[in-house]
Enzyme design. Structure first.
Site, mmCIF file in Angstrom:
data_model
loop_
_atom_site.group_PDB
_atom_site.id
_atom_site.type_symbol
_atom_site.label_atom_id
_atom_site.label_comp_id
_atom_site.label_asym_id
_atom_site.label_seq_id
_atom_site.Cartn_x
_atom_site.Cartn_y
_atom_site.Cartn_z
ATOM 1 N N SER A 3 -1.906 5.675 1.271
ATOM 2 C CA SER A 3 -3.023 4.734 1.359
ATOM 3 C C SER A 3 -3.039 4.085 2.733
ATOM 4 O O SER A 3 -2.013 4.011 3.416
ATOM 5 C CB SER A 3 -2.917 3.664 0.270
ATOM 6 O OG SER A 3 -2.976 4.255 -1.014
ATOM 7 N N LEU A 55 0.888 -1.162 0.000
ATOM 8 C CA LEU A 55 0.000 0.000 0.000
ATOM 9 C C LEU A 55 0.923 1.207 0.000
ATOM 10 O O LEU A 55 1.884 1.256 0.778
ATOM 11 C CB LEU A 55 -0.905 0.016 1.235
ATOM 12 C CG LEU A 55 -2.083 -0.965 1.241
ATOM 13 C CD1 LEU A 55 -2.797 -0.916 2.590
ATOM 14 C CD2 LEU A 55 -3.075 -0.652 0.127
ATOM 15 N N ASP A 56 0.652 2.185 -0.850
ATOM 16 C CA ASP A 56 1.576 3.310 -0.958
ATOM 17 C C ASP A 56 1.498 4.222 0.260
ATOM 18 O O ASP A 56 0.677 4.033 1.164
ATOM 19 C CB ASP A 56 1.361 4.084 -2.267
ATOM 20 C CG ASP A 56 -0.019 4.709 -2.376
ATOM 21 O OD1 ASP A 56 -0.562 5.105 -1.335
ATOM 22 O OD2 ASP A 56 -0.552 4.807 -3.494
ATOM 23 N N LEU A 57 2.341 5.218 0.262
ATOM 24 C CA LEU A 57 2.517 6.097 1.427
ATOM 25 C C LEU A 57 1.212 6.697 1.919
ATOM 26 O O LEU A 57 0.936 6.722 3.120
ATOM 27 C CB LEU A 57 3.502 7.218 1.067
ATOM 28 C CG LEU A 57 3.785 8.266 2.144
ATOM 29 C CD1 LEU A 57 4.614 7.673 3.267
ATOM 30 C CD2 LEU A 57 4.493 9.472 1.540
#
Length: 336
Positions: free
Chosen positions: A122, A118-120
């Site tokens: 999210s 999961l990106d920064l």
């Protein structure tokens, strides 16, 4: 060593056992790629001999050491649910010095690997496991596990705008599989959507929304296949029962007595301190205007709007009527 899948007789000409990188991964020491790098760095020995290539099969009869420490029998496959907060990256180390999810986990957690990313910016459900084979199986696109997200976008989406996402679109030459997209509600300038997809491409939802002229300002993963975020709070970790892991993944686990354990966050993620008077969520009262004074007595910088906060200019002395004497009769100007 116990196997994740039923053992099959080796093909003719194939040495017995499993690849050394797979064995190290199942022992919870590293992912397969990391194990290969450890081997190439000369940190692994088999039966006392240093090896420099992962192209080697080993059996339970072989003695394996990493940095001089013996590699024991692998633990049964375990899976944890983790509610990833925003502001953390899904990596072991970050070259920019940002906090990682592994810095946020409880100290008594064993070495784990994340299933996907999961990106920064999210948040939501992230699966963790101690077993490299489980990680690989959960990430395989061929399994087609549905992942659901709650997505807040800026704009007013319509069915016509969302239809290309349901059919599948191509962005910068990359094909995106069809998504399930439903509009939940419009909330002012923002709208909440529920999105389901079976891929895990980098920033897939954000890029897809941009393609239909919508901007994502919040993204929460709520489920990954049969596993649900539920009421897990940000930073909390909960281990799944081993029986659930066995049944959902089709694994052979000798010991299924493990029970679910819920752990609170290891620490509170510190947010950026807001300056006095600076607007933001949760701050009571009306927005402050430039020129206003905050509760601490400081004046908010900037130019005030024309006429804002200013009293009417004083009338010239010549225009001010003389004070009327008490009892003086004044002629009415009202029309009959």
């Amino acid at each position: 060593m116990s196997e994740d899948t039923p053992s099959q007789p080796p093909k003719s000409g194939t040495p017995p056992g499993d690849r050394i990188a797979k064995v190290l991964s199942r022992a919870g020491l590293a992912s397969r790629r990391e194990a290969e790098r450890m081997i190439e760095a000369g940190r692994v020995r088999v039966n006392g001999a240093q090896i420099d290539s992962p192209a080697l099969n080993v059996t339970p009869a072989d003695a394996i050491t990493v940095d001089g420490k013996p590699v024991g029998e692998p633990e049964p496959p375990r899976v944890w649910l983790y509610h990833k907060p925003t502001g953390l990256v899904t990596t072991n180390r970050d070259e920019k010095g940002r906090g990682t999810i592994f810095d946020d986990l409880p100290e008594d957690m064993p070495r784990v690997m994340s299933v996907g990313r999961l990106d920064l910016n999210s948040e939501g459900l992230l699966l963790l496991t101690n077993d490299g084979e489980v990680k690989r199986r959960l990430e395989l696109p061929s399994n087609g596990w549905l992942r659901r997200y709650r997505v807040r976008v800026n704009g007013r989406p319509t069915d016509d705008m969302l239809e290309p996402l349901r059919k599948g679109i191509t962005i910068d030459g990359e094909d995106f599989q069809p998504m399930t997209v439903s509009l939940d509600r419009q909330q002012g300038a923002n709208a909440w959507l529920t999105i389901g997809l079976r891929e895990g491409k980098n920033r897939e939802i954000r890029r897809a929304m941009e393609a239909v002229h919508l901007s994502v300002n919040r993204l929460i993963r709520t489920s990954y296949g049969p596993f649900q975020l539920g009421e897990l709070k940000p930073g909390e970790v909960e281990e799944l029962k081993r029986k659930v892991v066995r049944d959902q993944l089709g694994l052979e686990i000798a010991d299924t007595t493990g029970t679910a354990v819920k752990k609170k966050p290891a620490r509170i993620v510190k947010r950026k301190t807001r300056k006095p008077g600076e607007p933001g969520p949760g701050r009571p009262g009306l927005p402050k205007e430039p020129g206003d004074k905050t509760a601490t007595g400081k004046t908010i910088p900037g130019k005030p709007k024309p006429g804002y906060g200013k009293s009417k200019p004083a009338r010239p002395a010549s225009d001010v009527p003389a004070p009327r004497k008490f009892g003086t009769r004044v002629k009415s100007t009202r029309k009959p």
